[in-house]
Design a protein around this motif. Structure first.
Motif, PDB file in Angstrom:
ATOM      1  N   SER A   1       0.815  -1.234   0.000  1.00  0.00           N
ATOM      2  CA  SER A   1       0.000   0.000   0.000  1.00  0.00           C
ATOM      3  C   SER A   1       0.845   1.280   0.000  1.00  0.00           C
ATOM      4  O   SER A   1       0.511   2.256   0.673  1.00  0.00           O
ATOM      5  CB  SER A   1      -0.975  -0.001   1.192  1.00  0.00           C
ATOM      6  OG  SER A   1      -1.683  -1.220   1.245  1.00  0.00           O
ATOM      7  N   TYR A   2       1.930   1.281  -0.750  1.00  0.00           N
ATOM      8  CA  TYR A   2       2.781   2.473  -0.845  1.00  0.00           C
ATOM      9  C   TYR A   2       2.044   3.651  -1.489  1.00  0.00           C
ATOM     10  O   TYR A   2       2.494   4.793  -1.394  1.00  0.00           O
ATOM     11  CB  TYR A   2       4.040   2.174  -1.675  1.00  0.00           C
ATOM     12  CG  TYR A   2       4.970   1.113  -1.121  1.00  0.00           C
ATOM     13  CD1 TYR A   2       5.162   0.945   0.244  1.00  0.00           C
ATOM     14  CD2 TYR A   2       5.698   0.291  -1.987  1.00  0.00           C
ATOM     15  CE1 TYR A   2       6.042  -0.020   0.740  1.00  0.00           C
ATOM     16  CE2 TYR A   2       6.580  -0.667  -1.511  1.00  0.00           C
ATOM     17  CZ  TYR A   2       6.747  -0.830  -0.150  1.00  0.00           C
ATOM     18  OH  TYR A   2       7.620  -1.773   0.316  1.00  0.00           O
ATOM     19  N   TRP A   3       0.955   3.342  -2.186  1.00  0.00           N
ATOM     20  CA  TRP A   3       0.187   4.389  -2.875  1.00  0.00           C
ATOM     21  C   TRP A   3      -0.733   5.152  -1.912  1.00  0.00           C
ATOM     22  O   TRP A   3      -1.254   6.214  -2.253  1.00  0.00           O
ATOM     23  CB  TRP A   3      -0.669   3.747  -3.990  1.00  0.00           C
ATOM     24  CG  TRP A   3      -1.467   2.576  -3.459  1.00  0.00           C
ATOM     25  CD1 TRP A   3      -1.073   1.274  -3.448  1.00  0.00           C
ATOM     26  CD2 TRP A   3      -2.749   2.615  -2.829  1.00  0.00           C
ATOM     27  NE1 TRP A   3      -2.022   0.487  -2.840  1.00  0.00           N
ATOM     28  CE2 TRP A   3      -3.072   1.295  -2.456  1.00  0.00           C
ATOM     29  CE3 TRP A   3      -3.665   3.637  -2.543  1.00  0.00           C
ATOM     30  CZ2 TRP A   3      -4.251   0.957  -1.799  1.00  0.00           C
ATOM     31  CZ3 TRP A   3      -4.837   3.300  -1.893  1.00  0.00           C
ATOM     32  CH2 TRP A   3      -5.123   1.972  -1.529  1.00  0.00           C
ATOM     33  N   ALA A   4      -0.933   4.617  -0.711  1.00  0.00           N
ATOM     34  CA  ALA A   4      -1.905   5.210   0.218  1.00  0.00           C
ATOM     35  C   ALA A   4      -1.327   6.454   0.911  1.00  0.00           C
ATOM     36  O   ALA A   4      -0.131   6.746   0.803  1.00  0.00           O
ATOM     37  CB  ALA A   4      -2.302   4.176   1.261  1.00  0.00           C
ATOM     38  N   LYS A   5      -2.195   7.164   1.643  1.00  0.00           N
ATOM     39  CA  LYS A   5      -1.695   8.280   2.455  1.00  0.00           C
ATOM     40  C   LYS A   5      -0.721   7.706   3.481  1.00  0.00           C
ATOM     41  O   LYS A   5      -1.015   6.667   4.090  1.00  0.00           O
ATOM     42  CB  LYS A   5      -2.861   8.971   3.172  1.00  0.00           C
ATOM     43  CG  LYS A   5      -3.812   9.687   2.234  1.00  0.00           C
ATOM     44  CD  LYS A   5      -4.952  10.327   3.021  1.00  0.00           C
ATOM     45  CE  LYS A   5      -6.051  10.785   2.083  1.00  0.00           C
ATOM     46  NZ  LYS A   5      -7.311  11.104   2.795  1.00  0.00           N
ATOM     47  N   PRO A   6       0.415   8.366   3.690  1.00  0.00           N
ATOM     48  CA  PRO A   6       1.467   7.783   4.520  1.00  0.00           C
ATOM     49  C   PRO A   6       1.000   7.310   5.902  1.00  0.00           C
ATOM     50  O   PRO A   6       1.346   6.201   6.323  1.00  0.00           O
ATOM     51  CB  PRO A   6       2.492   8.910   4.633  1.00  0.00           C
ATOM     52  CG  PRO A   6       2.317   9.693   3.379  1.00  0.00           C
ATOM     53  CD  PRO A   6       0.851   9.638   3.052  1.00  0.00           C
ATOM     54  N   LEU A   7       0.213   8.108   6.598  1.00  0.00           N
ATOM     55  CA  LEU A   7      -0.186   7.697   7.951  1.00  0.00           C
ATOM     56  C   LEU A   7      -1.104   6.474   7.915  1.00  0.00           C
ATOM     57  O   LEU A   7      -1.063   5.625   8.808  1.00  0.00           O
ATOM     58  CB  LEU A   7      -0.878   8.854   8.685  1.00  0.00           C
ATOM     59  CG  LEU A   7       0.083   9.891   9.282  1.00  0.00           C
ATOM     60  CD1 LEU A   7      -0.683  11.109   9.790  1.00  0.00           C
ATOM     61  CD2 LEU A   7       0.943   9.288  10.399  1.00  0.00           C
ATOM     62  N   ASP A   8      -1.930   6.367   6.872  1.00  0.00           N
ATOM     63  CA  ASP A   8      -2.801   5.195   6.731  1.00  0.00           C
ATOM     64  C   ASP A   8      -1.956   3.955   6.441  1.00  0.00           C
ATOM     65  O   ASP A   8      -2.195   2.877   6.990  1.00  0.00           O
ATOM     66  CB  ASP A   8      -3.822   5.414   5.611  1.00  0.00           C
ATOM     67  CG  ASP A   8      -4.764   6.569   5.932  1.00  0.00           C
ATOM     68  OD1 ASP A   8      -4.887   6.902   7.129  1.00  0.00           O
ATOM     69  OD2 ASP A   8      -5.364   7.136   4.989  1.00  0.00           O
TER      70      ASP A   8
ATOM     71  N   GLU B   1      10.497   9.469   6.672  1.00  0.00           N
ATOM     72  CA  GLU B   1      10.542   9.693   8.110  1.00  0.00           C
ATOM     73  C   GLU B   1       9.712   8.651   8.870  1.00  0.00           C
ATOM     74  O   GLU B   1      10.162   8.070   9.862  1.00  0.00           O
ATOM     75  CB  GLU B   1      10.010  11.089   8.398  1.00  0.00           C
ATOM     76  CG  GLU B   1      10.610  11.711   9.635  1.00  0.00           C
ATOM     77  CD  GLU B   1      10.141  13.160   9.770  1.00  0.00           C
ATOM     78  OE1 GLU B   1       9.486  13.452  10.772  1.00  0.00           O
ATOM     79  OE2 GLU B   1      10.395  13.955   8.837  1.00  0.00           O
ATOM     80  N   LEU B   2       8.495   8.409   8.374  1.00  0.00           N
ATOM     81  CA  LEU B   2       7.630   7.414   9.030  1.00  0.00           C
ATOM     82  C   LEU B   2       8.240   6.019   8.924  1.00  0.00           C
ATOM     83  O   LEU B   2       8.169   5.222   9.862  1.00  0.00           O
ATOM     84  CB  LEU B   2       6.241   7.401   8.383  1.00  0.00           C
ATOM     85  CG  LEU B   2       5.312   8.586   8.657  1.00  0.00           C
ATOM     86  CD1 LEU B   2       3.964   8.343   7.984  1.00  0.00           C
ATOM     87  CD2 LEU B   2       5.117   8.799  10.152  1.00  0.00           C
ATOM     88  N   ALA B   3       8.839   5.735   7.769  1.00  0.00           N
ATOM     89  CA  ALA B   3       9.440   4.405   7.565  1.00  0.00           C
ATOM     90  C   ALA B   3      10.568   4.180   8.569  1.00  0.00           C
ATOM     91  O   ALA B   3      10.645   3.133   9.219  1.00  0.00           O
ATOM     92  CB  ALA B   3       9.946   4.266   6.133  1.00  0.00           C
ATOM     93  N   VAL B   4      11.418   5.189   8.728  1.00  0.00           N
ATOM     94  CA  VAL B   4      12.562   5.058   9.644  1.00  0.00           C
ATOM     95  C   VAL B   4      12.070   4.897  11.082  1.00  0.00           C
ATOM     96  O   VAL B   4      12.597   4.086  11.854  1.00  0.00           O
ATOM     97  CB  VAL B   4      13.517   6.274   9.508  1.00  0.00           C
ATOM     98  CG1 VAL B   4      14.557   6.289  10.613  1.00  0.00           C
ATOM     99  CG2 VAL B   4      14.199   6.254   8.142  1.00  0.00           C
TER     100      VAL B   4
END
Ligand SMILES: [Zn+2]
Length: 336
Positions: free
Chosen positions: A82-89, A124-127
């Protein structure tokens, strides 16, 4: 002999209906339409039917016992990225999947090793999620061969690889979102032609982008024996030599030098091809993998390798030593 299957997929039995929860998008959800089976639905479209062995940890262990394989490295199915989704979702969905895998590993630490998924579209979220994964006992991550059609050498992904190296988390690069998919729907070509090409795309991007050069301790494994990369290494090296103006623009090291630096699994369905892969990579960089529980996988979990005329040392490497090194684990961690 200790056997570690380095490439398998697992899902939670139950998942929220993400599209309803987030109010948009064709997220995957499961419809348990009959006992022992579920339909993976993408929005309202049927994607694939899966069996109970996609979510039932105990059932999987029983199936593996038939092939005398004790340990499964588990990660989600790439369509869940789901890399296409909004980052927080995407973060919230990723955490749900990661927590479920952590629970399985917690319950059966000698049988399961977990890889997580992270929102690659937001560095940032990934890290941040990488740090959390480390704390909940997840050993590494699985990522796609491209991220929304961007190659893995893009600068924005570098901090994620850097954090993996720093935290000692290994990386599995899995083909998905196949190039040309829409133009070759017939004959299952995205899976038969697109996937091996995707994996080569990922390896070439990481080599030519200098990722392995800058992060020598990063432990990366590529699925399906590296796809079409190893069978076309001669062409790739020749391309590097004859057109450095096109190829050697970010890293001037011969691509052949990276053979044996990264790991590949054994999913070739072909003893001759596996021998070739072993020759190029060295047996300490080739590990048992199956892609269980999907039909294109090696669902006899390395039986063809058992039947090959290989030395005990090579078999030890393929069945557990290579994987232990990739996972940064000891045999004693898995044997009581
Ligand atoms: Zn797979």
């Amino acid at each position: 002999m200790l056997k570690i299957d380095s490439h398998t997929h697992i899902l939670p039995k139950k998942m929220p209906n993400w599209s309803e929860k987030f109010g948009y998008g064709d997220f995957i959800y499961l419809q348990h339409h009959k006992k022992g089976f579920a339909k993976m639905m993408r929005g309202n479209q049927f994607f694939r039917e899966i069996k109970e062995n996609a979510w039932n940890a105990e059932l999987r262990m029983n199936e593996y016992a038939k092939f005398e394989t004790q340990v499964q490295v588990v990660c989600t199915i790439p369509v869940m990225f789901s890399y296409w989704a909004k980052p927080l979702d995407c973060l919230s969905l990723s955490q749900y999947l990661n927590d479920q895998i952590a629970k399985v590993v917690d319950k059966y630490p000698k049988n399961y090793i977990g890889l997580g998924t992270v929102p690659m579209q937001d560095t940032e979220l990934a890290v941040k999620e990488l740090g959390r994964l480390k704390k909940i006992g997840i050993k590494g991550i699985q990522i796609g061969s491209n991220i929304n059609d961007e190659n893995l050498n893009e600068e924005r992904f570098f901090p994620i690889f850097h954090a993996c190296e720093k935290l000692g988390l290994e990386v599995l690069v899995h083909p998905w979102n196949m190039m040309g998919e829409k133009k070759m729907q017939r004959y299952w070509l995205p899976w038969l032609v697109g996937m091996p090409a995707e994996t080569s795309r990922a390896i070439c991007s990481m080599i030519f982008g200098g990722i392995f050069e800058k992060l020598p301790k990063l432990r990366v494994m590529f699925a399906h024996a590296g796809g079409s990369f190893l069978p076309t290494i001669g062409r790739i090296k020749h391309g590097f030599d004859c057109r450095p103006d096109l190829v050697a623009i970010d890293n001037n090291i011969d691509p052949g030098k990276y053979l044996g630096k990264f790991w590949v699994d054994s999913v070739t369905h072909d003893g001759m091809m596996l021998e070739y892969v072993l020759k190029l990579q060295g047996s300490n960089r080739v590990m048992l993998g199956s892609d269980y529980p999907f039909p294109l996988g090696d669902l006899e979990i390395g039986k063809f390798i058992e039947e090959m005329d290989l030395t005990k040392k090579v078999k030890d490497d393929i069945f557990h030593l290579s994987a232990l090194e990739w996972l940064d684990m000891k045999k004693e961690d898995l044997i009581s």
